[in-house]
Design a protein around this motif. Sequence first.
Motif, PDB file in Angstrom:
ATOM      1  N   GLY A  97     -11.376  89.258  16.551  1.00  0.00           N
ATOM      2  CA  GLY A  97     -10.854  87.566  15.748  1.00  0.00           C
ATOM      3  C   GLY A  97      -9.194  88.251  15.914  1.00  0.00           C
ATOM      4  O   GLY A  97      -8.858  89.652  16.967  1.00  0.00           O
ATOM      5  N   ASP A  98      -8.596  87.496  15.723  1.00  0.00           N
ATOM      6  CA  ASP A  98      -6.931  87.828  15.811  1.00  0.00           C
ATOM      7  C   ASP A  98      -6.863  89.300  15.470  1.00  0.00           C
ATOM      8  O   ASP A  98      -5.893  89.420  15.136  1.00  0.00           O
ATOM      9  N   GLY A  99      -7.234  89.008  14.062  1.00  0.00           N
ATOM     10  CA  GLY A  99      -6.808  90.663  13.288  1.00  0.00           C
ATOM     11  C   GLY A  99      -7.414  91.699  14.620  1.00  0.00           C
ATOM     12  O   GLY A  99      -6.407  92.481  13.778  1.00  0.00           O
ATOM     13  N   MET A 126     -16.136  80.240   7.533  1.00  0.00           N
ATOM     14  CA  MET A 126     -15.836  78.648   6.486  1.00  0.00           C
ATOM     15  C   MET A 126     -15.252  79.352   5.912  1.00  0.00           C
ATOM     16  O   MET A 126     -14.583  78.473   5.066  1.00  0.00           O
ATOM     17  N   ARG A 127     -14.247  80.640   4.886  1.00  0.00           N
ATOM     18  CA  ARG A 127     -13.532  80.993   4.221  1.00  0.00           C
ATOM     19  C   ARG A 127     -11.922  80.198   4.167  1.00  0.00           C
ATOM     20  O   ARG A 127     -11.687  79.679   3.593  1.00  0.00           O
ATOM     21  N   TYR A 128     -11.444  79.389   5.998  1.00  0.00           N
ATOM     22  CA  TYR A 128     -10.211  79.932   5.687  1.00  0.00           C
ATOM     23  C   TYR A 128     -10.569  77.822   5.215  1.00  0.00           C
ATOM     24  O   TYR A 128      -9.923  77.496   5.413  1.00  0.00           O
ATOM     25  N   TYR A 184       1.016  65.285   7.081  1.00  0.00           N
ATOM     26  CA  TYR A 184       1.873  66.380   8.051  1.00  0.00           C
ATOM     27  C   TYR A 184       0.268  67.319   8.250  1.00  0.00           C
ATOM     28  O   TYR A 184       0.457  67.631   9.515  1.00  0.00           O
ATOM     29  N   LEU A 185      -0.515  67.888   8.220  1.00  0.00           N
ATOM     30  CA  LEU A 185      -1.573  68.310   8.506  1.00  0.00           C
ATOM     31  C   LEU A 185      -2.673  67.721   8.977  1.00  0.00           C
ATOM     32  O   LEU A 185      -3.344  68.505  10.492  1.00  0.00           O
ATOM     33  N   VAL A 186      -2.588  66.448   8.913  1.00  0.00           N
ATOM     34  CA  VAL A 186      -3.763  66.018   9.415  1.00  0.00           C
ATOM     35  C   VAL A 186      -2.906  66.066  10.803  1.00  0.00           C
ATOM     36  O   VAL A 186      -3.844  65.616  12.225  1.00  0.00           O
TER      37      VAL A 186
HETATM   38  C1  LIG Z   1      -6.633  69.560   4.477  1.00  0.00           C
HETATM   39  C2  LIG Z   1      -6.503  69.806   6.203  1.00  0.00           C
HETATM   40  C3  LIG Z   1      -6.430  70.917   6.526  1.00  0.00           C
HETATM   41  C4  LIG Z   1      -5.961  71.217   8.430  1.00  0.00           C
HETATM   42  C5  LIG Z   1      -5.414  71.977   8.862  1.00  0.00           C
HETATM   43  C6  LIG Z   1      -5.592  71.965  10.471  1.00  0.00           C
HETATM   44  C7  LIG Z   1      -4.583  72.581  10.762  1.00  0.00           C
HETATM   45  C8  LIG Z   1      -4.544  74.367  10.951  1.00  0.00           C
HETATM   46  C9  LIG Z   1      -3.786  75.361  11.846  1.00  0.00           C
HETATM   47  C10 LIG Z   1      -4.308  77.292  12.188  1.00  0.00           C
HETATM   48  C11 LIG Z   1      -3.596  77.041  12.582  1.00  0.00           C
HETATM   49  C12 LIG Z   1      -3.815  79.190  13.153  1.00  0.00           C
HETATM   50  C13 LIG Z   1      -2.847  80.180  12.720  1.00  0.00           C
HETATM   51  C14 LIG Z   1      -2.993  81.610  13.861  1.00  0.00           C
HETATM   52  C15 LIG Z   1      -4.031  82.013  12.580  1.00  0.00           C
HETATM   53  C16 LIG Z   1      -4.827  83.267  12.218  1.00  0.00           C
HETATM   54  O1  LIG Z   1      -3.982  84.624  12.712  1.00  0.00           O
HETATM   55  C17 LIG Z   1      -5.454  83.397  11.764  1.00  0.00           C
HETATM   56  C18 LIG Z   1      -6.487  85.270  11.225  1.00  0.00           C
HETATM   57  O2  LIG Z   1      -7.679  84.700  11.869  1.00  0.00           O
HETATM   58  P1  LIG Z   1      -8.750  85.420  11.708  1.00  0.00           P
HETATM   59  O3  LIG Z   1      -8.989  85.671  10.856  1.00  0.00           O
HETATM   60  O4  LIG Z   1      -8.194  86.951  12.047  1.00  0.00           O
HETATM   61  O5  LIG Z   1      -9.381  84.894  13.322  1.00  0.00           O
HETATM   62  N1  LIG Z   1      -5.701  82.616  10.594  1.00  0.00           N
HETATM   63  C19 LIG Z   1      -5.783  81.779   9.965  1.00  0.00           C
HETATM   64  C20 LIG Z   1      -6.029  80.430   9.239  1.00  0.00           C
HETATM   65  O6  LIG Z   1      -3.869  82.391   8.816  1.00  0.00           O
END
Ligand SMILES: CCCCCCCCCCCCC/C=C/[C@@H](O)[C@H](COP(=O)(O)O)NC(C)=O
Length: 503
Positions: free
Chosen positions: A155-157, A268-270, A391-393
């Motif tokens: 992933g990104d990490g 799912m944790r996110y 904003y989030l939506v």
């Molecule tokens: C309540 C409604 C919520 C809707 C939110 C929609 C917006 C989502 C936007 C996500 C932006 C992601 C930017 C990327 C971050 C990644 O570097 C990082 C780490 O990703 P990884 O676990 O390494 O794949 N992920 C997070 C969620 O912090």
Amino acid sequence: ISCVHTENCFVPTSDIIAVEETEFNKKQHNIGKWQKMAKPHAFTVYYVKKARNHRWRCSDVTFWCVDEHLCNQWIQALKELLEMQKSRPKQLLVYINPYGGRRQGKRIYEQKVAPLFSLASISTDVVITEHANHAKDNLFEVNINKYDGVVCVGGDGMFSEVMHGLIGRMQKDSGIDQNNPKAPLVQCNIRIGIIPAGSTDCICYSTVGIIDPVTSALHIIVGDCQPLDVSSVHHNNTFLKYSVSLLGYGFYGDILKDSEKKRWMGPMRYDYSGFKTFLSHHYYEGTISFQPARHTLGSPRDKDSCRTGCYICKKSEQQLAEQHKECGLKREEDEEEWKVIKGKFLAINAVNMSCACPRSPKGLSPAAHLADGSADLILVRKCSRFDFLRYLVRHTNQDDQFDFSFVDVYRVKSFQFTSKLSEDNESNVTDIGKKRFGQFCRDHPACCCNSANSTWNCDGETLDSSAIEVRVHCQLMKLFARGIEENCKGEAAYSQSSIEQLL
Ligand SMILES: CCCCCCCCCCCCC/C=C/[C@@H](O)[C@H](COP(=O)(O)O)NC(C)=O
Ligand SMILES: Nc1ncnc2c1ncn2[C@@H]1O[C@H](COP(=O)(O)OP(=O)(O)O)[C@@H](O)[C@H]1O
Ligand SMILES: [Ca+2]
């Protein structure tokens, strides 16, 4: 020479993956007129077939002929054509994180990617990581000149780890001190390829347009090259991290911190931590100062986004080349204006690229550029829960997420942040009452006040310090990608996102 396809088949040489003599006693054996041939000769051309939504597939077409010599001449000629494609990698170093995302990294690589690399005659050295920082440490030891690129499966990490290894190695080899925030960093010419197998995979999505291991493998094989801006993050003249996607304080920092404890939940944790963080609705007080990016042509409110062959990124590349020529002359940067903003923020997001991902198909800043030497700084001020939800939506639909009175966005080339808490601690260290009160609030999560610091989310990893100094380095590294290609077949711009299905 003839091809069994009924329709015409046009393949640019840059899209050819491999040419091979066709093995018989396969399905082709009993195709029509060739069945009668005593000893048929044939060769197969494997090529990139572009499907919908930026998806690439490996397709093939077989040509048959009666003359063995003619057949071999064709194979030879096509192989020579492939040899001439100098940007294609021959030797790759591959790191696989077996614990990323749904823990499928090893399987994805072995089943979907390795067969394509071998078809394209790419040799690989594969390292399956055994612990965090394994890949990064390894990159300081290997004979890096042996390789035409580094591939990370995760992933990104995981990408961030490999990038730190490569950039760090380059600076070490050139005697550059990463702890000096003003040091001119050495560009990293060894490309990185990302095979997505993580949780968010935002870097892959934002540079390729889809999260698909086969598509990413094919971009590596054809030797694509996409330069990328990298931000360096320092605290008190100490190097902390590099960032290519999101540097987020407040909302995204808190999500990450909470979700780290729930790694067992997988991607799912996110969603879980996102919901929890949204309800807690914490805001943080602090000061942000930044230098606007005057050199680039674009603005964060532009309607057009960064696409393959982006004009704005090309302009920045030219400026960079000129700067390198003029090096030695004094740098103006330090004299340029700084803007200072104090406030109470729910989120501070600095993004070097759009940060599009399946959760948010247009990203945190839809008009951000991959390689223009700037980052978009998004400030979301204290507002109601309902407004923050609106904003989030808007990250998930077509509406403009910057069109709110409590949201500001700036295109910057550097910025600094200090939280009110650390400012206060620096000015009057012995204000015990304040600290006690802080402790009290931390124990009562229902309280929304700014009693504690948030943490920075740096490409999916937490930073230890809340006070940071950030600088964008234009095109510091390169990926095996080409940016997002313009839609050609009138496709819907964005697929329906998960949140819309939820609501
Ligand atoms: C309540 C409604 C919520 C809707 C939110 C929609 C917006 C989502 C936007 C996500 C932006 C992601 C930017 C990327 C971050 C990644 O570097 C990082 C780490 O990703 P990884 O676990 O390494 O794949 N992920 C997070 C969620 O912090
Ligand atoms: N073998 C390993 N064991 C534990 N952690 C690892 C291993 N290999 C890499 N990591 C670390 O795991 C973290 C998350 O990996 P990543 O592939 O981004 O998955 P995810 O997208 O699920 O967060 C990275 O920061 C990386 O340093
Ligand atoms: Ca940028």
